[in-house]
Write an enzyme that holds these catalytic residues in place. Sequence first.
Site, mmCIF file in Angstrom:
data_model
loop_
_atom_site.group_PDB
_atom_site.id
_atom_site.type_symbol
_atom_site.label_atom_id
_atom_site.label_comp_id
_atom_site.label_asym_id
_atom_site.label_seq_id
_atom_site.Cartn_x
_atom_site.Cartn_y
_atom_site.Cartn_z
ATOM 1 N N PHE A 45 1.994 -3.253 4.046
ATOM 2 C CA PHE A 45 2.385 -4.589 4.555
ATOM 3 C C PHE A 45 3.810 -4.727 4.316
ATOM 4 C CE2 PHE A 45 -1.983 -6.948 4.166
ATOM 5 C CZ PHE A 45 -2.467 -6.090 5.227
ATOM 6 N N HIS B 166 -2.325 8.086 5.967
ATOM 7 C CA HIS B 166 -2.633 6.681 5.285
ATOM 8 C C HIS B 166 -4.136 6.330 5.921
ATOM 9 C CE1 HIS B 166 -1.697 2.855 3.561
ATOM 10 N NE2 HIS B 166 -1.949 2.317 4.474
ATOM 11 N N HIS C 181 -9.713 1.883 0.206
ATOM 12 C CA HIS C 181 -8.270 1.907 0.196
ATOM 13 C C HIS C 181 -7.836 1.151 -1.468
ATOM 14 C CE1 HIS C 181 -4.217 1.266 0.958
ATOM 15 N NE2 HIS C 181 -4.386 0.522 2.046
ATOM 16 N N LYS D 58 -9.251 7.865 2.314
ATOM 17 C CA LYS D 58 -9.611 6.783 2.112
ATOM 18 C C LYS D 58 -11.314 6.402 2.689
ATOM 19 C CE LYS D 58 -5.318 4.306 1.962
ATOM 20 N NZ LYS D 58 -4.425 5.445 2.365
ATOM 21 N N GLU E 178 -0.335 5.629 13.338
ATOM 22 C CA GLU E 178 0.000 6.778 12.779
ATOM 23 C C GLU E 178 -0.122 8.014 13.416
ATOM 24 O OE1 GLU E 178 -0.876 8.688 8.250
ATOM 25 O OE2 GLU E 178 -2.243 6.931 8.916
ATOM 26 N N CYS F 179 0.835 -1.173 0.040
ATOM 27 C CA CYS F 179 0.097 0.047 -0.001
ATOM 28 C C CYS F 179 0.633 1.269 -0.078
ATOM 29 C CB CYS F 179 -0.980 -0.048 1.292
ATOM 30 S SG CYS F 179 -2.086 -1.523 1.165
#
Length: 418
Positions: free
Chosen positions: A400, A304, A341, A336, A315, A164
């Site tokens: 990831f 994010h 996403h 998002k 975050e 991502c």
Amino acid sequence: MTQLRRVVVTGMGVVSALGQGVEEFWSGLVAGKGGIRALDDESLAAFSTRIAAQITAYHPTLLERSETRDWDRSLLFAVDAAHQAVSDAGLVVDEDNAARTGVYIGSGIGGIETLNRTCETLVTSGRKRTSPYFIPMMIPNMAAGLVAMEFGAQGPCLGLVSACATGNHAIGEACLAIAAGRADRMIAGGSEAPLTPLAMAGFCSMKAMSTRNDVPQEACAPFDQRRDGFVMGEGAGILVLEELEQALARGATIYAEVCGYGSSCDAYHLTAPHPDGRGALSAMRQALTMAGWQPEQVDYINAHGTGTPIGDRVETRAIKQLMGKEHPQVAVSSTKSATGHLLGAAGGIEVVAVIQSLNHNLIPPTLNLHQPDPECDLDYVPLVARPQPVTRALSNGFGFGGHNAVLALAAWNQGKEN
């Protein structure tokens, strides 16, 4: 080391569930529209998550070309958004500049639609062969390859993959290629089309996605204490990046300057971020250092912000460490909540949102933030877009494997001393 050349954005292209093209995407975003809806595909009905930000009624002019019948959906999105961006930039690739024009376009998963469809055919048909287009349409580098072929770009060409964080990495590395003199202009961003049984099964098994199927528009709720996971989306976000002096010489419209880029790895866990947010913090600090900014100069951070319980808290911790107690609270939002996403394409469309924010002095909202998590206590611009001067901004992307990529962008002529 030779002083790095300055890099500016001269073209943008978007394919998203909020609309096709930058203006439709941006107007939907700041109006608080959501692109997440119930999926009506019977092949996806059995999964615990049955919602996504799916692009419907998609009919680009590319589909009129016979060769595109074999293209994976992610490739259609990439080439479509690249055409938008190149047209927007007024860029012409010819014999004189082809070798100095490159393409960095990534995908987190690549042609999983093609993989899914081919596996089903192979199992059900009894035949022991596939289409000759199977491998080319599946491999993640093909978006970059096709875009390069589309425009005749013969410079550096890569298909970056970092889950991502892919979109941000592609744009950041493209900027470095220009800054270091390896290219004069780059077409860069990300594309993704993951709405398939394989991807749905995998993410559902991980329990990573929201299961609030009864309220699709409210399902993605970053920083809200009711959040229960992310919601997948699809689409592409592509930029045209150019070396400043050449962009000025050809009279290009300059939308923003990419002033900094940070890249790091948590080196911690397959899917979870480091609890202290050290990788995210490192990438943000790198981006600021490259830009020559102090934290208090940042007006906006596009988070994010996926809506996962752990990710949003980590975050938040990282941003608080970046800003410090002595600095004013920075505006933060997660787009998002509206777009879903887009995995490897998330960074591409989110950078477009940041650039539009810089040009319109308007911060897009975090939708569905009604009950803030006590551990998420920043200014997340809840529910409604906020008019506010925006001259410098960060765009965060984490993936990831512990991948982190952050871009620092500024309104034109506001990023660095001339």
